[in-house]
Design a protein around this motif. Structure first.
Motif, PDB file in Angstrom:
ATOM      1  N   ASN A 174      -3.059  -8.864  -1.685  1.00 35.09           N
ATOM      2  CA  ASN A 174      -3.765  -9.121  -0.633  1.00 35.09           C
ATOM      3  C   ASN A 174      -2.291  -9.641   0.656  1.00 35.09           C
ATOM      4  O   ASN A 174      -2.106 -10.559   0.890  1.00 35.09           O
ATOM      5  CB  ASN A 174      -4.906 -10.082  -0.561  1.00 35.09           C
ATOM      6  N   ASN A 187       1.026  -1.363  -0.067  1.00 36.05           N
ATOM      7  CA  ASN A 187      -0.201   0.371  -0.131  1.00 36.05           C
ATOM      8  C   ASN A 187       0.865   1.568  -0.030  1.00 36.05           C
ATOM      9  O   ASN A 187       1.929   1.373   0.433  1.00 36.05           O
ATOM     10  CB  ASN A 187      -0.765   0.282   1.035  1.00 36.05           C
ATOM     11  N   ALA A 241     -10.105  -7.594  -6.970  1.00 37.49           N
ATOM     12  CA  ALA A 241      -8.851  -8.327  -8.567  1.00 37.49           C
ATOM     13  C   ALA A 241      -7.866  -9.263  -7.820  1.00 37.49           C
ATOM     14  O   ALA A 241      -7.676  -9.543  -6.687  1.00 37.49           O
ATOM     15  CB  ALA A 241      -7.960  -6.127  -7.756  1.00 37.49           C
ATOM     16  N   CYS A 247      -1.664  -5.742  -7.132  1.00 38.06           N
ATOM     17  CA  CYS A 247      -2.502  -5.587  -7.040  1.00 38.06           C
ATOM     18  C   CYS A 247      -2.083  -6.159  -5.678  1.00 38.06           C
ATOM     19  O   CYS A 247      -1.684  -7.718  -6.402  1.00 38.06           O
ATOM     20  CB  CYS A 247      -4.089  -6.066  -7.049  1.00 38.06           C
ATOM     21  N   SER A 273       3.085  -2.134  -4.203  1.00 35.29           N
ATOM     22  CA  SER A 273       1.638  -2.682  -4.760  1.00 35.29           C
ATOM     23  C   SER A 273       0.960  -2.163  -3.724  1.00 35.29           C
ATOM     24  O   SER A 273       0.485  -1.386  -2.903  1.00 35.29           O
ATOM     25  CB  SER A 273       1.389  -4.430  -4.335  1.00 35.29           C
ATOM     26  N   ASP A 274      -0.930  -2.214  -3.681  1.00 35.97           N
ATOM     27  CA  ASP A 274      -1.829  -1.279  -3.256  1.00 35.97           C
ATOM     28  C   ASP A 274      -3.111  -2.795  -3.398  1.00 35.97           C
ATOM     29  O   ASP A 274      -2.960  -4.110  -4.362  1.00 35.97           O
ATOM     30  CB  ASP A 274      -2.678  -0.152  -4.107  1.00 35.97           C
ATOM     31  N   PHE A 275      -3.725  -2.775  -2.425  1.00 30.05           N
ATOM     32  CA  PHE A 275      -4.951  -4.015  -2.207  1.00 30.05           C
ATOM     33  C   PHE A 275      -6.024  -2.396  -3.044  1.00 30.05           C
ATOM     34  O   PHE A 275      -6.539  -1.886  -3.400  1.00 30.05           O
ATOM     35  CB  PHE A 275      -5.479  -3.780  -0.832  1.00 30.05           C
ATOM     36  N   THR A 276      -6.642  -3.897  -4.395  1.00 30.45           N
ATOM     37  CA  THR A 276      -7.734  -3.289  -5.100  1.00 30.45           C
ATOM     38  C   THR A 276      -9.021  -4.393  -4.833  1.00 30.45           C
ATOM     39  O   THR A 276      -8.518  -5.593  -5.347  1.00 30.45           O
ATOM     40  CB  THR A 276      -7.193  -3.360  -6.514  1.00 30.45           C
TER      41      THR A 276
END
Length: 293
Positions: free
Chosen positions: A167, A130, A154, A165, A148-151
């Motif tokens: 988790n 994130n 996805a 993306c 990375s990011d949480f989407t």
């Protein structure tokens, strides 16, 4: 006397000018306050000596009410979430993260931007789980930097709009892959804290570190779950609901982190230390350094 409505073509630019004048007014007051209170210092991210802009308004009163913060704690939280460097915009928690990195991986650099030019920094494999505003911009040119990011919705490991993306409870990286994992105000929003910590430990190489900030409340002695994720993806609340940043809007808090949080990190298998600690009513901007043995 009745009001004459303004045509839309006139109203829109007037509203834009009105809003811009308010923003300029706030900014002028922020600068004046920083100068009056001596909040002028070198930034550990960009290296420039500039006013640091404190903004109490970044913490909504609704969050203060729901979280049960005292007036002093609300000020401390606002300091953590603002105190922006007027040169690069990095807030206090990002600047403290940068300061810790300069200390953990010394090169003689006085700012993170200078540090990224070193061989030490360029050899590190770094995961940013994130986006961390301030740090992200400084680190993104490093060859081993993987943000990375949480989407929602996805698939972990997929790329959406150019951003990977992930988790936190199901990271797709190999075992022992990273030297450094960076997060900021993320763990409280993960539905399963224990699994996230286990995943973080898994992807770190021996001797690797997770360096992060998290919202630990000095009013809470024992960490507890506020919510959990149901099989269908719905959120089941186990305690009064709190979201960040608005209190009753934003990202839901799944785990309320208390002063026993360092013990939880050690139980998860990390050698743990707290920088800028211990937590107090006057300072809520600690940095946690968790090392995988």
């Amino acid at each position: 006397m009745s009001k004459i409505p303004l045509p839309r073509v006139v109203k829109r630019p007037l509203v834009a000018v009105w809003n811009a004048s308010h923003r300029l007014g706030w900014l002028a007051r922020d600068y004046a306050s920083a100068i009056a209170h001596g909040r002028i210092e070198p930034c550990s991210v960009c290296g420039k000596t500039r006013p640091m802009l404190y903004r109490r308004r970044v913490i909504p009163n609704r969050l203060v009410e729901l979280w049960g913060l005292s007036p002093g704690q609300a000020v401390a939280l606002a300091r953590k979430e603002s105190s922006d460097c007027s040169a690069c915009g990095a807030k206090l928690r990002a600047r403290r993260l940068a300061e810790v990195l300069l200390n953990l991986y010394p090169t003689g650099a006085r700012s993170l931007r200078d540090w990224t030019r070193s061989a030490v920094a360029r050899d590190l494999r770094i995961a940013e789980i994130n986006r961390i505003d301030g740090l992200h911009e400084a680190l993104k040119g490093l060859p081993g930097f993987q943000p990375s990011d949480f989407t929602p919705g996805a698939s972990p490991g997929s790329v959406v709009d150019g951003v990977r993306c992930e988790n936190f409870t199901r990271l797709t990286y190999p075992d022992a892959y990273f030297d450094l994992v960076l997060t900021s105000e993320t763990l409280e929003h993960v539905p399963d804290l224990a699994t996230a910590l286990a995943e973080c430990r898994r992807v770190l190489a021996p001797g690797g570190r997770h360096v992060f900030t998290a919202p630990v409340s000095p009013n809470v002695s024992k960490t507890f779950p506020r919510a959990r994720l149901g099989p269908d993806g719905s959120v089941e609340h186990l305690a009064p609901s709190i979201s960040h940043p608005g209190g009753d809007w934003g990202y839901p808090v799944f785990t309320e982190l208390g002063t026993d949080f360092p013990d939880i990190l050690r139980q998860a298998g990390f050698e743990t230390e707290i920088r800028f600690g211990p937590i107090s009513d006057d300072d809520l901007a600690q940095v946690y350094v968790c090392r995988k043995p």
